[in-house]
Design a protein around this motif. Structure first.
Motif, PDB file in Angstrom:
ATOM      1  N   ASP A 141      23.204   0.214 -90.218  1.00 26.30           N
ATOM      2  CA  ASP A 141      22.286  -0.688 -90.911  1.00 26.30           C
ATOM      3  C   ASP A 141      21.338  -1.379 -89.940  1.00 26.30           C
ATOM      4  O   ASP A 141      21.755  -1.900 -88.902  1.00 26.30           O
ATOM      5  CB  ASP A 141      23.067  -1.755 -91.682  1.00 26.30           C
ATOM      6  CG  ASP A 141      23.839  -1.183 -92.863  1.00 26.30           C
ATOM      7  OD1 ASP A 141      23.450  -0.101 -93.362  1.00 26.30           O
ATOM      8  OD2 ASP A 141      24.810  -1.823 -93.294  1.00 26.30           O
ATOM      9  N   GLY A 142      20.063  -1.402 -90.316  1.00 23.90           N
ATOM     10  CA  GLY A 142      19.059  -2.117 -89.543  1.00 23.90           C
ATOM     11  C   GLY A 142      19.219  -3.617 -89.713  1.00 23.90           C
ATOM     12  O   GLY A 142      19.462  -4.094 -90.825  1.00 23.90           O
ATOM     13  N   GLY A 155      19.843  -7.700 -93.399  1.00 23.89           N
ATOM     14  CA  GLY A 155      20.191  -9.112 -93.264  1.00 23.89           C
ATOM     15  C   GLY A 155      21.281  -9.424 -92.257  1.00 23.89           C
ATOM     16  O   GLY A 155      22.176 -10.214 -92.551  1.00 23.89           O
ATOM     17  N   CYS A 156      21.199  -8.840 -91.076  1.00 22.37           N
ATOM     18  CA  CYS A 156      22.193  -9.104 -90.020  1.00 22.37           C
ATOM     19  C   CYS A 156      22.318 -10.616 -89.786  1.00 22.37           C
ATOM     20  O   CYS A 156      21.311 -11.299 -89.582  1.00 22.37           O
ATOM     21  CB  CYS A 156      21.764  -8.410 -88.721  1.00 22.37           C
ATOM     22  SG  CYS A 156      22.768  -8.836 -87.284  1.00 22.37           S
ATOM     23  N   PRO A 157      23.548 -11.135 -89.812  1.00 24.84           N
ATOM     24  CA  PRO A 157      23.718 -12.577 -89.617  1.00 24.84           C
ATOM     25  C   PRO A 157      23.307 -13.038 -88.213  1.00 24.84           C
ATOM     26  O   PRO A 157      22.982 -14.213 -88.025  1.00 24.84           O
ATOM     27  CB  PRO A 157      25.208 -12.810 -89.859  1.00 24.84           C
ATOM     28  CG  PRO A 157      25.850 -11.477 -89.759  1.00 24.84           C
ATOM     29  CD  PRO A 157      24.811 -10.448 -90.063  1.00 24.84           C
ATOM     30  N   ASP A 158      23.296 -12.130 -87.243  1.00 21.00           N
ATOM     31  CA  ASP A 158      22.935 -12.503 -85.874  1.00 21.00           C
ATOM     32  C   ASP A 158      21.445 -12.329 -85.572  1.00 21.00           C
ATOM     33  O   ASP A 158      20.896 -13.088 -84.776  1.00 21.00           O
ATOM     34  CB  ASP A 158      23.721 -11.654 -84.865  1.00 21.00           C
ATOM     35  CG  ASP A 158      25.213 -11.895 -84.946  1.00 21.00           C
ATOM     36  OD1 ASP A 158      25.619 -13.020 -85.315  1.00 21.00           O
ATOM     37  OD2 ASP A 158      25.977 -10.960 -84.657  1.00 21.00           O
ATOM     38  N   HIS A 159      20.810 -11.326 -86.167  1.00 19.67           N
ATOM     39  CA  HIS A 159      19.450 -10.976 -85.751  1.00 19.67           C
ATOM     40  C   HIS A 159      18.372 -11.048 -86.816  1.00 19.67           C
ATOM     41  O   HIS A 159      17.194 -10.977 -86.499  1.00 19.67           O
ATOM     42  CB  HIS A 159      19.450  -9.559 -85.155  1.00 19.67           C
ATOM     43  CG  HIS A 159      20.304  -9.454 -83.950  1.00 19.67           C
ATOM     44  ND1 HIS A 159      21.529  -8.810 -83.984  1.00 19.67           N
ATOM     45  CD2 HIS A 159      20.156  -9.924 -82.701  1.00 19.67           C
ATOM     46  CE1 HIS A 159      22.077  -8.880 -82.787  1.00 19.67           C
ATOM     47  NE2 HIS A 159      21.270  -9.557 -81.991  1.00 19.67           N
ATOM     48  N   HIS A 160      18.743 -11.145 -88.073  1.00 16.73           N
ATOM     49  CA  HIS A 160      17.728 -11.182 -89.132  1.00 16.73           C
ATOM     50  C   HIS A 160      16.951 -12.487 -89.062  1.00 16.73           C
ATOM     51  O   HIS A 160      17.536 -13.567 -89.024  1.00 16.73           O
ATOM     52  CB  HIS A 160      18.372 -11.044 -90.515  1.00 16.73           C
ATOM     53  CG  HIS A 160      17.378 -11.163 -91.624  1.00 16.73           C
ATOM     54  ND1 HIS A 160      16.521 -10.142 -91.955  1.00 16.73           N
ATOM     55  CD2 HIS A 160      17.082 -12.191 -92.456  1.00 16.73           C
ATOM     56  CE1 HIS A 160      15.741 -10.534 -92.944  1.00 16.73           C
ATOM     57  NE2 HIS A 160      16.073 -11.771 -93.272  1.00 16.73           N
ATOM     58  N   LEU A 166      32.221   3.021 -93.505  1.00 18.97           N
ATOM     59  CA  LEU A 166      32.086   2.297 -92.239  1.00 18.97           C
ATOM     60  C   LEU A 166      30.631   1.870 -92.083  1.00 18.97           C
ATOM     61  O   LEU A 166      29.731   2.698 -92.174  1.00 18.97           O
ATOM     62  CB  LEU A 166      32.486   3.190 -91.063  1.00 18.97           C
ATOM     63  CG  LEU A 166      33.875   3.815 -91.112  1.00 18.97           C
ATOM     64  CD1 LEU A 166      34.089   4.743 -89.930  1.00 18.97           C
ATOM     65  CD2 LEU A 166      34.943   2.729 -91.132  1.00 18.97           C
ATOM     66  N   ARG A 167      30.418   0.587 -91.854  1.00 17.95           N
ATOM     67  CA  ARG A 167      29.061   0.073 -91.644  1.00 17.95           C
ATOM     68  C   ARG A 167      28.975  -0.561 -90.266  1.00 17.95           C
ATOM     69  O   ARG A 167      29.857  -1.326 -89.868  1.00 17.95           O
ATOM     70  CB  ARG A 167      28.698  -0.967 -92.704  1.00 17.95           C
ATOM     71  CG  ARG A 167      28.426  -0.343 -94.052  1.00 17.95           C
ATOM     72  CD  ARG A 167      27.809  -1.344 -95.029  1.00 17.95           C
ATOM     73  NE  ARG A 167      27.495  -0.670 -96.267  1.00 17.95           N
ATOM     74  CZ  ARG A 167      26.346  -0.061 -96.515  1.00 17.95           C
ATOM     75  NH1 ARG A 167      25.391  -0.062 -95.620  1.00 17.95           N
ATOM     76  NH2 ARG A 167      26.142   0.542 -97.670  1.00 17.95           N
ATOM     77  N   PHE A 168      27.907  -0.225 -89.580  1.00 20.35           N
ATOM     78  CA  PHE A 168      27.659  -0.765 -88.250  1.00 20.35           C
ATOM     79  C   PHE A 168      26.229  -1.283 -88.198  1.00 20.35           C
ATOM     80  O   PHE A 168      25.354  -0.789 -88.921  1.00 20.35           O
ATOM     81  CB  PHE A 168      27.851   0.324 -87.181  1.00 20.35           C
ATOM     82  CG  PHE A 168      29.232   0.888 -87.153  1.00 20.35           C
ATOM     83  CD1 PHE A 168      30.259   0.238 -86.479  1.00 20.35           C
ATOM     84  CD2 PHE A 168      29.531   2.068 -87.824  1.00 20.35           C
ATOM     85  CE1 PHE A 168      31.547   0.752 -86.472  1.00 20.35           C
ATOM     86  CE2 PHE A 168      30.816   2.596 -87.811  1.00 20.35           C
ATOM     87  CZ  PHE A 168      31.827   1.934 -87.137  1.00 20.35           C
TER      88      PHE A 168
END
Length: 148
Positions: free
Chosen positions: A70-71, A76-81, A117-119
């Motif tokens: 996932d981008g 919506g990455c909690p660290d980078h979005h 599996l999500r990365f």
């Protein structure tokens, strides 16, 4: 009667967005390369469940494992979005709908017996490949025991 007009699309933004890859991204290619180097064989961008119109980035069909890379922005990455400041409502709703779709995909695949599996795109490809390999080996052994 209050009629909403569609917002004008900025040609520069439209051009930039049209070049954003939805498949074969650098993080995907790095993970796939590492998995291939380890002699793990897989399918790319296929539907794990034929009747379900969603694809996984990497599919291990016999082990029933679907991998998504996932981008950070799009999922919506909690660290980078970082939320967009232009057209903020549209993008907030877009990311929310992506997250909802991701959850629906996970639930549907899990119900069909798949391991999902999500990365994140920012994760180290070697660490990601380590986790995938470990789970594939474990999953294959488990499925072989069940088939006996």
């Amino acid at each position: 009667m209050n009629v909403q007009r569609p917002q004008q699309v900025d040609p520069l933004v439209s051009n930039r967005m049209s070049r954003v890859r939805s498949r074969d991204t650098k993080p995907e290619l790095a993970v796939r390369s590492e998995l291939h180097r380890r002699s793990l064989r897989f399918r790319v961008h296929q539907r794990p469940v034929e009747s379900f119109r969603r694809t996984a980035d990497i599919v291990f069909r016999p082990a029933k494992v679907a991998v998504m890379i996932d981008g950070c922005y799009w999922h919506g990455c909690p660290d980078h979005h970082r939320p967009s400041t232009k057209n903020a409502t549209f993008w907030r709703e877009k990311i929310a709908s992506n997250l909802k779709r991701d959850q629906e995909t996970n639930e549907t695949l899990i119900a069909a017996g798949w391991l999902v599996l999500r990365f994140w795109e920012h994760e180290d490809p070697i660490s990601v490949a380590d986790r995938i390999q470990e789970l594939i080996i474990s999953r294959r052994a488990s499925l072989q025991r069940k088939s006996r």
